[in-house]
Design an enzyme around this catalytic site. Structure first.
Site, short mmCIF file in Angstrom:
data_model
loop_
_atom_site.label_atom_id
_atom_site.label_comp_id
_atom_site.label_asym_id
_atom_site.label_seq_id
_atom_site.Cartn_x
_atom_site.Cartn_y
_atom_site.Cartn_z
N HIS A 1 -11.04 -4.95 45.69
CA HIS A 1 -11.70 -4.84 44.37
C HIS A 1 -13.19 -4.53 44.52
CE1 HIS A 1 -8.40 -5.95 41.55
NE2 HIS A 1 -7.89 -6.39 42.67
N SER B 1 0.76 0.91 48.05
CA SER B 1 0.37 2.21 47.51
C SER B 1 1.47 3.26 47.60
CB SER B 1 -0.87 2.75 48.22
OG SER B 1 -1.98 2.15 47.67
N ASP C 1 -7.07 3.85 47.68
CA ASP C 1 -5.73 4.11 48.20
C ASP C 1 -5.54 5.58 48.58
OD1 ASP C 1 -5.49 1.49 47.49
OD2 ASP C 1 -4.33 1.86 45.68
N TYR D 1 -5.58 -6.58 36.43
CA TYR D 1 -6.45 -5.66 37.15
C TYR D 1 -7.58 -5.18 36.24
CZ TYR D 1 -7.87 -1.85 40.26
OH TYR D 1 -8.60 -1.02 41.08
C1 GLA Z 1 -5.38 -1.19 43.98
C2 GLA Z 1 -6.19 -0.01 43.49
C3 GLA Z 1 -7.39 0.27 44.38
C4 GLA Z 1 -8.20 -0.99 44.64
C5 GLA Z 1 -7.29 -2.15 45.03
C6 GLA Z 1 -8.03 -3.46 45.13
O1 GLA Z 1 -4.78 -0.90 45.20
O2 GLA Z 1 -5.40 1.16 43.42
O3 GLA Z 1 -8.19 1.27 43.82
O4 GLA Z 1 -8.98 -1.32 43.53
O5 GLA Z 1 -6.22 -2.33 44.12
O6 GLA Z 1 -8.91 -3.43 46.21
#
Ligand code: GLA
Length: 386
Positions: free
Chosen positions: A38, A130, A176, A228
């Site tokens: 984050h 991801s 990601d 989120y």
């Molecule tokens: C998800 C989001 C990323 C990032 C993470 C937390 O994976 O896609 O952009 O914010 O959460 O680090």
């Protein structure tokens, strides 16, 4: 796990489904984040690596505006859409990702282009690794090449972010897709999210006698809602009250003063981001000077900060981390956006069996769904396969 089909098999399925050979086959990996959670949408630092689990797409550009999409998994069947009228409200399941990429490219001026896409993936879905970005990065790499769009990697990162934010509806950052597009075997990607500059940092876990275990808690999560976005808003509120462009501009020394200016919850959100940025920098430094065996305490501190200050962990993730640590992992933390998904545990090879058994036992005792535990290594980023 069933092995993914070979390239020839994928191309054969493509031919029998769409009646013509694909123009090519591309792949892009999922990722784990070693540390830096984050921090990306706060213009901070992250240290993810691309993993040896990938999405693969066979793609053919069509002479008309029809889009046809099929995957080797799930039961969604063949999906058709009109590239001239892409609609985020009606896109379903995994098809949001290729359609979102096509939409984002159109926003940048790509003429309406139809395509046939066959997708295969061995990135576990909903596990915080991801899987969605792996699909998007494979598709954008293919389309960039096939349409002659000519985007550089930083623009591909921004286009996939646009697809996620404005088509899929998840207000996520750039970590990601940067890992998936820019990863390299044996390395973690040290990314400065303010200017997208990267440094590839050697992460030789195997050479140090270590394995990176992923513990998929099977608690599925989504970043297209609730938690989120709320964390992101808290960070924006924090930077507004503190009068900075982003939390990247707040240092450890500023925290005492920030405590007097922010309400308790916002302060804890800010403290997570500020200390996490510092932990990323310390991790990069230690990887260079002492190697991966020296970073365990930073992984642990990162998890504690996400559990207590940012409040994005859950009981299953905490249990996975605690059980792995007690059974000999050098350090462990949840990875990714949180609220479910996976933990990582940096584990000496000799302790891997014990860590697995301990995590499985503690999940069974707690009455949780059995976790999926496997090891990953830093792998190459997106590429053409055929
Ligand atoms: C998800 C989001 C990323 C990032 C993470 C937390 O994976 O896609 O952009 O914010 O959460 O680090």
């Amino acid at each position: 796990m069933t092995p993914p089909p070979g390239i020839d098999e994928l191309a054969a399925t493509f031919r029998s489904t769409f009646g013509a050979a694909p123009d090519g086959v591309w792949q892009a990996p999922g990722r784990v984040n070693l540390i830096g959670e984050h921090t990306d949408y706060n213009e901070g630092f992250v240290l993810p690596f691309a993993i040896d689990r990938t999405a693969r797409v066979a793609v053919r550009i069509r002479p008309d505006s029809t889009v046809r999409l099929l995957s080797t998994f799930g039961n969604q069947g063949l999906t058709t859409a009109d590239a001239g009228a892409l609609n985020r409200a009606t896109a379903r399941g995994w098809t949001k990702y290729p359609l979102g990429v096509l939409w984002a490219l159109q926003q940048r001026g790509l003429p309406v282009t139809g395509m046939d896409v066959l997708l295969d993936s061995d990135v576990p879905r909903g596990a915080g690794l991801s899987s969605s970005h792996a699909i998007e990065c494979a598709v954008i790499t293919a389309l960039n090449e096939l349409t002659g769009a000519g985007l550089g990697v930083q623009d591909m990162v921004l286009a996939t972010q646009r697809a996620e934010n404005d088509f899929v509806g998840a207000p996520t950052g750039i970590m990601d897709q940067s890992a998936s597009l820019r990863g390299a075997a044996g390395h973690a990607v040290f990314l400065d999210c303010r200017d997208q500059s990267i440094r590839l940092v050697p992460f030789g876990a195997a050479r140090a006698g270590l394995e990176m275990l992923v513990i998929d808690t099977k608690v599925s999560h989504s970043h297209a809602g609730g938690g989120y976005a709320a964390r992101r808003s808290s960070c924006e509120l924090g930077s507004e009250v503190l009068g900075v462009k982003s939390l990247r501009d707040v240092g450890l020394d500023d925290l005492a003063e920030a405590g007097g200016l922010l309400d308790d919850e916002t302060f804890r959100r800010v403290r997570h981001v500020v200390t996490e940025n510092d932990r990323v920098l310390q991790t990069v430094e230690l990887l260079g000077s002492a190697g991966p065996q020296a970073i365990g305490h930073l992984l642990d501190a990162s998890h504690a900060s996400m559990r207590d200050d940012f409040e994005i962990s859950c009981a299953e993730l905490d249990l996975a981390v605690d059980a792995a640590r007690s059974a000999g992992a050098l350090g462990a933390r949840m990875t990714g956006g949180g609220f479910g998904g996976s933990a990582i545990a940096l584990t000496p090879v000799g302790a891997v069996r014990g860590v697995r058994a301990a995590v499985e036992r503690s999940f069974a005792q707690a009455g949780y769904t059995a976790p999926d535990i496997f090891s990953v290594r830093p792998a190459a980023g997106a590429m053409r396969l055929a």
